[in-house]
Every structure is written in C-alpha cells, then in structure tokens.
Design an enzyme around this catalytic site. Sequence first.
Site, short mmCIF file in Angstrom:
data_model
loop_
_atom_site.label_atom_id
_atom_site.label_comp_id
_atom_site.label_asym_id
_atom_site.label_seq_id
_atom_site.Cartn_x
_atom_site.Cartn_y
_atom_site.Cartn_z
N ILE A 20 13.91 51.40 48.86
CA ILE A 20 12.84 51.64 47.66
C ILE A 20 11.77 50.92 47.58
CG2 ILE A 20 12.71 52.16 45.26
CD1 ILE A 20 15.69 52.94 45.43
N ASN A 106 12.45 45.05 41.91
CA ASN A 106 13.35 46.11 42.73
C ASN A 106 14.52 45.57 43.30
OD1 ASN A 106 13.53 48.82 44.50
ND2 ASN A 106 13.29 47.12 45.80
N LYS A 142 9.06 36.93 32.87
CA LYS A 142 8.58 35.55 32.19
C LYS A 142 7.41 35.05 32.75
CE LYS A 142 10.16 31.01 31.20
NZ LYS A 142 11.39 30.04 31.08
N TYR A 175 28.09 45.57 38.39
CA TYR A 175 26.62 46.50 38.87
C TYR A 175 26.39 47.02 37.47
CZ TYR A 175 23.34 49.44 41.13
OH TYR A 175 22.12 50.14 41.63
N LYS A 179 22.89 46.43 35.22
CA LYS A 179 21.84 47.39 35.05
C LYS A 179 21.50 48.15 33.72
CE LYS A 179 20.37 47.81 39.35
NZ LYS A 179 18.80 47.63 39.83
N1 LIG Z 1 19.86 53.48 46.68
C1 LIG Z 1 20.27 54.04 45.72
O1 LIG Z 1 21.06 55.09 45.40
C2 LIG Z 1 20.19 53.55 44.16
C3 LIG Z 1 20.42 54.09 42.98
C4 LIG Z 1 20.29 53.70 41.74
C5 LIG Z 1 19.45 52.60 41.67
N2 LIG Z 1 19.01 51.93 42.71
C6 LIG Z 1 18.10 50.50 42.56
O2 LIG Z 1 17.05 50.71 43.13
C7 LIG Z 1 16.54 49.54 43.79
C8 LIG Z 1 16.51 49.40 45.12
O3 LIG Z 1 17.60 49.86 45.94
P1 LIG Z 1 17.79 50.18 47.44
O4 LIG Z 1 18.77 51.10 47.84
O5 LIG Z 1 16.41 50.23 48.01
O6 LIG Z 1 18.41 48.55 47.56
P2 LIG Z 1 18.74 47.89 48.84
O7 LIG Z 1 20.13 47.36 48.63
O8 LIG Z 1 18.45 48.52 50.27
O9 LIG Z 1 17.81 46.89 49.04
C9 LIG Z 1 17.94 45.79 48.04
C10 LIG Z 1 16.82 44.78 48.39
O10 LIG Z 1 17.19 43.47 47.65
C11 LIG Z 1 17.07 42.48 48.37
N3 LIG Z 1 18.07 41.33 48.08
C12 LIG Z 1 19.50 41.02 47.92
N4 LIG Z 1 19.68 40.04 47.47
C13 LIG Z 1 18.59 39.22 47.25
C14 LIG Z 1 18.38 37.94 46.62
N5 LIG Z 1 19.29 36.98 46.43
N6 LIG Z 1 16.80 37.50 46.64
C15 LIG Z 1 16.12 38.48 46.91
N7 LIG Z 1 16.03 39.59 47.38
C16 LIG Z 1 17.33 39.98 47.64
C17 LIG Z 1 17.56 43.04 49.81
O11 LIG Z 1 17.45 42.17 50.72
C18 LIG Z 1 16.94 44.35 49.78
O12 LIG Z 1 15.87 44.24 50.53
C19 LIG Z 1 17.63 48.44 43.29
O13 LIG Z 1 17.33 47.78 42.00
C20 LIG Z 1 18.84 49.57 43.11
O14 LIG Z 1 19.75 48.83 41.91
C21 LIG Z 1 19.10 52.32 43.95
#
Ligand SMILES: NC(=O)c1ccc[n+]([C@@H]2O[C@H](COP(=O)([O-])OP(=O)(O)OC[C@H]3O[C@@H](n4cnc5c(N)ncnc54)[C@H](O)[C@@H]3O)[C@@H](O)[C@H]2O)c1
Length: 283
Positions: A20, A106, A142, A175, A179
């Site tokens: 995303i 994100n 912040k 989780y 959230k």
């Molecule tokens: N994919 C879904 O179905 C879904 C559903 C609901 C909410 N979301 C939310 O959307 C957002 C993006 O989702 P996604 O599916 O693209 O996620 P993803 O898990 O593919 O990507 C998450 C990103 O966060 C980074 N990350 C992980 N640990 C980290 C750290 N310690 N420091 C910095 N970066 C870190 C990862 O490297 C990755 O690029 C998230 O906040 C997720 O909770 C996604």
Amino acid sequence: MRSLEGKVALVTGAGGMRGIGRAVALKLASLGADIVLSDVKRTAEDLPPKEVKKQWRSIDSVGEEVEALGRRCLKVWCDLTVSAQIQAMVNEAVAHFGHLDILVNNARAIIGRDRVPVTEMPEDVWQHFLAVNTTAVMLGIKHAGKVMIKQGTGGRIINIASDASKRGRPKTAAYVTSKFAVLGLTQCSALDLAPYGITVNSVCPGAIDSDRMNYLEQAQAQAKGIPLEQYREDVVRETARRIPVGRVGQGEDVANVVAFLASDEASFITGQAYNVNGGALFH
Ligand SMILES: NC(=O)c1ccc[n+]([C@@H]2O[C@H](COP(=O)([O-])OP(=O)(O)OC[C@H]3O[C@@H](n4cnc5c(N)ncnc54)[C@H](O)[C@@H]3O)[C@@H](O)[C@H]2O)c1
C-alpha cells in the site's frame, strides 16, 4: 497544475513491490508531490517470494518509479522501532527538501508471530507490534507536526489504520490493539493540531492484496507443501467471496482516499477514520 504540486510527502513502509505504501507514494507523486520514501532494511527471508524473484530493491526500486513520474525523491532507511531514527528521518526530509507537508504513517510490523491466543502472547511480540504500529505513528506525528507548526502553512497527516481498528478477532490481540490505538491517536492529534491547519485522519483498509509478508501464512503453506505464492492466491480468492463487492482491494483503492485527504479540498475533515473495504464493515 496538479493538486499536490509544490508539496513534499513522507511515506513510511513504502518499499513493498505490491505494498500500500508504494501505491500511496506513486499516487501522491502522480499528483505532483515530491516524495520521501522510507522503509526498514529487510533480509530475503522476511520478504515476499515474488520480491526476491524479481530482485526488487525496496525503496530504491520505488524511488526509480517516482523519478520516472518526474518528481524528486529522497530515500531514507529507518527502523521505526528506534525512536532516534524516526526523528532523524523527519530531519533528513526537511534538510533535503526544505519543508514537509504530508506524512503518511503506513508501515506495520510483519504479521504472523502475533497470531496466537492472548494467553500465549509472547511479550516481545506484543511490544514490537505496539512499537511499530502505534508508538512510531505517535513519534512520526510528533516530529512532523512540530515541523508543520513551525512552517505555518498547515499540513496533512494520514495514518493507515485497519478494519482491525474497529473490530476484534480471535488470535489478533497485538495487531488489533495497536490499530485501535491509532484511531484514538488520530482523534487526539487532530484536536491538538487543528489550530495550525494541520489535519490528521485515518484510513481503514479491509482486505487488500498487497502480497504482504506473513510468517503464519508461510508456515501454513509449508505445512501444505505448496509455495507461499500459491497459498496467498487461495487466500485472496477465498477472501474475495466474503466481500460484498466481490473482490479484495488493491493498494490503489487505499491510495485514492489518501490522495483526497492529502489535498486542499479536505481541509474541513479531521480526526476521521475512513473505511476502504468493499462494504465488509460499516462503522
Ligand atoms: N494488506 C491488508 O490487507 C491491510 C488491511 C488492513 C490494514 N492494512 C494496513 O495498511 C498498511 C500497509 O499494509 P501492507 O499490506 O502494504 O503492509 P506490508 O506488511 O506489505 O508492508 C508493511 C511495510 O512496513 C515495513 N516495516 C515493517 N517493520 C518495520 C520497521 N520496524 N520499521 C520500518 N518499516 C517497517 C515493511 O518493510 C513493509 O514495507 C499497514 O499499516 C497495514 O496495517 C493492510
């Protein structure tokens, strides 16, 4: 003139090939914003197999796509569990571009190790989820908020929350809690920053086919003796059947709402939590 021309947007967790964060970065860039891309460096075993196969290079690859859209791009490696790195990320963005106008929180902790009943929750996993999904969001607000206040030109902060911000499920205590907290943080930050023309909103995706890494799915695919990619395709197909519009979402579905909230047109909207879920949840 494109609607975000002259703005600088920072997106965390922006390195995934189908994430995303990447979709958000490309959408904001297509509307004219210059982009700060941030992510943590991950080893191959923590990456989706397709990224490894395609030799995807996280924010370096996304950076090339941003530049191909004619926008400037800064890449900052940042581990969001380390407070000093979050401050440094914001500082570097401002030092490079001279200002920061949009922050998109994100990133999220890699899911899987949290998928246990609360009675089995390892404390370090709990702390890690709160660190990446909640505390880092607060620290981002912040530091970026202080910059935006000083600039005196308003700002936009968008937190990617989840349908898990609004509804609990079994075996997701870390989780879901992390959230839910993002919505409280969004409301309080919105009130603190409203006098400065800085809006703070959340977007709550439902099921999005982001090809995310998931340790639990990896273990389940191994147990079935099938590749993780095939397992994920089955999950996506099954999930689509439960969604009223008949499909799972794409990163672009989320990015479109983020782009609106980042725009001047959204100046009267703050403290809100928008669902992007194909009708799967209404509140
Ligand atoms: N994919 C879904 O179905 C879904 C559903 C609901 C909410 N979301 C939310 O959307 C957002 C993006 O989702 P996604 O599916 O693209 O996620 P993803 O898990 O593919 O990507 C998450 C990103 O966060 C980074 N990350 C992980 N640990 C980290 C750290 N310690 N420091 C910095 N970066 C870190 C990862 O490297 C990755 O690029 C998230 O906040 C997720 O909770 C996604």
